[in-house]
Design an enzyme around this catalytic site. Structure first.
Site, PDB file in Angstrom:
ATOM      1  N   HIS A   1      37.672 -44.624 -20.080  1.00  0.00           N
ATOM      2  CA  HIS A   1      37.477 -45.764 -20.988  1.00  0.00           C
ATOM      3  C   HIS A   1      37.771 -47.073 -20.246  1.00  0.00           C
ATOM      4  CE1 HIS A   1      36.746 -43.768 -24.773  1.00  0.00           C
ATOM      5  NE2 HIS A   1      37.886 -43.132 -24.785  1.00  0.00           N
TER       6      HIS A   1
ATOM      7  N   HIS B   1      40.772 -39.191 -18.982  1.00  0.00           N
ATOM      8  CA  HIS B   1      40.021 -39.628 -20.159  1.00  0.00           C
ATOM      9  C   HIS B   1      40.221 -41.130 -20.408  1.00  0.00           C
ATOM     10  CE1 HIS B   1      38.303 -38.966 -24.295  1.00  0.00           C
ATOM     11  NE2 HIS B   1      38.990 -40.073 -24.507  1.00  0.00           N
ATOM     12  N   GLU B   2      41.473 -41.538 -20.526  1.00  0.00           N
ATOM     13  CA  GLU B   2      41.754 -42.954 -20.822  1.00  0.00           C
ATOM     14  C   GLU B   2      41.297 -43.840 -19.671  1.00  0.00           C
ATOM     15  OE1 GLU B   2      42.253 -43.632 -23.746  1.00  0.00           O
ATOM     16  OE2 GLU B   2      42.857 -41.641 -24.406  1.00  0.00           O
TER      17      GLU B   2
ATOM     18  N   HIS C   1      35.003 -48.324 -18.162  1.00  0.00           N
ATOM     19  CA  HIS C   1      33.972 -48.927 -19.005  1.00  0.00           C
ATOM     20  C   HIS C   1      34.297 -50.416 -19.220  1.00  0.00           C
ATOM     21  CE1 HIS C   1      31.231 -47.901 -22.730  1.00  0.00           C
ATOM     22  NE2 HIS C   1      30.576 -48.547 -21.798  1.00  0.00           N
TER      23      HIS C   1
HETATM   24 ZN   LIG Z   1      38.511 -41.492 -26.019  1.00  0.00          ZN
END
Ligand SMILES: [Zn+2]
Length: 676
Positions: A470, A466-467, A473
């Site tokens: 990010h 998940h991290e 991105h």
């Molecule tokens: Zn998040």
């Protein structure tokens, strides 16, 4: 001072080894002064306002301040101490005053508006148009276009709102701290895990009390509700938890709820919006309350039958087990846990040997390599704020520099809980020079011991993905302006890159790359993977309906004219009617402790959780169709989503990636709520 202060000198990477705590305050104060004079130059310029001399200058002002404050606040989260916390208290008001002064600067707004008013005649790129719109709205949404007396009314409302939210939060905290359940009869602890009992005993000892003490803090409350066999005690805890801010005493939040809802409505009306939700959603992918409302209702229609079935199963199970005739709220976690154990018997300890931290890191890097051609090379040439931090040079398939990546995995005193991604520097292009980002992830994963390496729970594995999503991105950003770069996107769009990457954790093709037993090297057995998948859908109908109920309660306060609402509980019951599964508890009220929307920034935004899930499932379905490592889909995702940041409306970007608007079917299928 400034010449000796490493923060005020030029640096490429954060100069951690040279920074002393006493450097921060003078550096921030001086950087604010510098930013102020930059702003003043823009505002007082004699030349005709243009996009370049106003909007672009404004965008690139305060660069030093951004670098210094990002180092400071990142450290305050990851490696703090009492001194740093004290400085944070001191500089926070200075920073908000600085930001307020910009928004209230009339001369500056006049120039911004002059550019905005001729936007159709200017020859701007799409990104420049977005930037202009964003800069203009930062003023207009704070009342810059209103006549003086209305502006003052707005400031007054804002002042009251921040005082009310603060008081709301203080009441919830005081209510949480006020209650404790003291148990002195050991039989009443039946069902609780040993280590959890020990913690409760330590709490009692620290308070010089006998027995065991349980509180309404999550780490105490959640396991108690999950494992405590004594139904009466569960009931006592649940009612105490649900009655926060609803006792009719000095900590009661009902008046606060009503006042906040009404003031938000007034504020929106002043600015020309129908309701507070209309105001908030103007800067969201979802755009309007009508769209959010139909989104929530469409999901409810699909999830409700499954939820009712799951509820009946759970009630039946509780009846068989303990002869419970009517399932109440305080039975939910307890019997769900028992049922889950019966159905899956999935123990973290069985999975952990397959998820050695180093293997999982290699895995996530390999996935990023296969999808986006990225290479990660650990480097010792960049300074770190703690020896545990790892630093990587990230390059693309042509060896071109992409980003600097910091990874900080284990807990220690001075690091706050949870996991997050942050940046020390955004990507942008200034004076035709490309600046690459410095991206960081911070986690709190199980530490290695003398005899065992760091072995992650499956939940930690998905957290890392998940991290890292990010982080991608941030790393793959390819924009001109820093405020539109990477994760600087609308709130209900920011979780797409992170959540979509979690999907790879459930795929055989991806797990085979890294999920190997740390001792034997044996690949994770597929039946374990299947079990993980199945158990992740356990009670998905009920979970979905619960999330929808919060989103609907949020809208019920913010998408209406609340002037006539006077009874918080009655209003809430009406809002909960379509999602109701458990019997109502008259002593309880959700709104009076709903900090997300009455204290934090989630008002008219709670739907975002489900919204992001719909997006990530829909996006991943595209990958699944073409192969989870399809270069074609990965390129589209990179070129239309990851690299584009907030340069265009998220729906436009999404449609360009996917060829159509997101549909909820993929989520419903993945969650097992409709047939595949
Ligand atoms: Zn998040």
């Amino acid at each position: 001072m400034s010449t000796n202060n490493p923060l005020l000198q030029d640096f490429k990477f954060a100069p951690f080894s040279k920074i002393e705590t006493e450097h921060f305050k003078p550096a921030i104060t001086e950087a604010i002064q510098l930013a102020k004079s930059e702003i003043e130059n823009i505002a007082s310029a004699e030349t005709e306002p243009t996009f370049e001399n106003t909007i672009e200058e404004l965008e690139f002002s305060g660069e030093k301040l951004d670098r210094v404050t990002s180092i400071f606040f990142n450290l305050n989260s990851a490696e703090t101490n009492a001194e740093i916390q004290k400085i944070a208290q001191e500089v926070s008001p200075l920073l908000s005053e600085f930001r307020n002064d910009i928004i209230l600067n009339e001369a500056l707004f006049k120039r911004v508006k002059a550019v905005y008013d001729q936007k159709d005649q200017l020859d701007l790129t799409t990104e420049q148009k977005t930037l202009l719109d964003k800069k203009y709205k930062a003023f207009s949404r704070n009342g810059a276009n209103l006549p003086k007396e209305k502006q003052e009314e707005l400031r007054e409302i804002d002042k009251q709102l921040s005082a009310l939210s603060l008081n709301f939060g203080e009441n919830v905290l005081a209510e949480t701290n006020k209650f404790e359940l003291q148990i002195t009869n050991e039989e009443d602890l039946d069902g609780l895990p040993e280590s959890f009992k020990e913690e409760a005993k330590a709490v009692a000892e620290s308070k010089d009390k006998e027995g065991w003490i349980f509180t309404l803090d999550y780490p105490s409350y959640i396991p108690f509700m999950k494992y405590a066999k004594n139904r009466e005690l569960r009931k006592k805890m649940a009612i105490a938890f649900g009655a926060k801010g609803f006792h009719g005493d000095e900590l009661d939040n009902q008046e606060n709820v009503l006042k906040i809802a009404k003031l938000r409505y007034q504020r929106a009306q002043l600015l020309g919006f129908e309701t507070h939700a209309h105001f908030v959603l103007q800067e969201r992918m979802a755009e309007t309350p009508e769209k959010v409302d139909s989104f929530l209702n469409e999901l409810l229609e699909k999830a409700k039958p499954a939820a009712e079935k799951e509820f009946a199963t759970l009630e039946e199970f509780a009846k068989e087990l303990d002869n419970i005739d009517r399932l109440e709220k305080w039975d939910s976690a307890y019997y769900s846990e028992k049922l889950k154990q019966k159905l899956f018997n999935l123990d973290d300890e069985k999975l952990k040997p397959y998820f050695k931290l180093e293997n999982v890191i290699d895995g996530v890097f390999t996935v990023a390599g296969k999808l986006y051609g990225l290479q990660f090379n650990e480097t010792s040439e960049v300074e770190k704020y703690h020896p545990d931090v790892k630093t990587y040079n990230v390059t693309d398939e042509n060896g071109k520099d992409v980003a600097l990546f910091y990874a900080d995995f284990h807990p220690r005193p001075g690091k706050r809980g949870g996991a997050w991604m942050t940046e020390y520097k955004s990507q942008y292009v200034k004076n035709e020079k490309e600046e690459r980002p410095h991206v960081s992830i911070v986690c709190n994963f199980t530490k290695p011991t003398k005899s065992e390496p760091s072995l992650l729970t499956f939940n930690e594995v998905t957290t890392l993905f998940h991290e890292f999503g990010h982080a991608l991105h941030g790393m793959l950003a390819n924009t001109v302006y820093p405020s539109l770069s990477g994760p600087n996107v609308y709130w209900d769009f920011v979780e797409l890159p992170s959540q979509v990457l979690e999907n790879w954790c459930y795929e055989k093709e991806a797990l085979q790359l890294f999920a190997k037993h740390y001792k034997t090297g044996e690949a994770i057995p597929m039946e374990l993977v299947e079990k993980i998948k199945e158990s992740s859908n356990f009670q998905e109908g009920m979970q979905t309906v619960r999330q929808l109920s919060f989103g609907m309660l949020d809208l019920s306060w913010h998408a209406i004219d609340p002037t006539e609402v006077n009874d918080v509980k009655a209003h809430e019951n009406k809002a909960f009617e379509p999602t109701k599964l458990y019997p109502d508890v008259p002593e309880n009220c959700m709104s009076t402790a709903f900090s997300h929307i009455f204290q934090g920034g989630y008002s008219a935004g709670y739907y975002s959780y489900k919204w992001a899930e719909v997006l990530d499932a829909d996006a991943f379905e595209y990958f699944s169709e073409k192969g989870i490592f399809s270069k074609e889909v990965a390129d589209k995702f990179k070129n239309n989503i990851l690299s584009m940041g907030g340069t265009e409306h998220p729906m436009t970007l999404y449609k360009r990636f996917r060829g159509k608007e997101p549909q909820p079917e993929a989520l419903l299928k993945r969650a097992g709520l409709i047939e595949k």
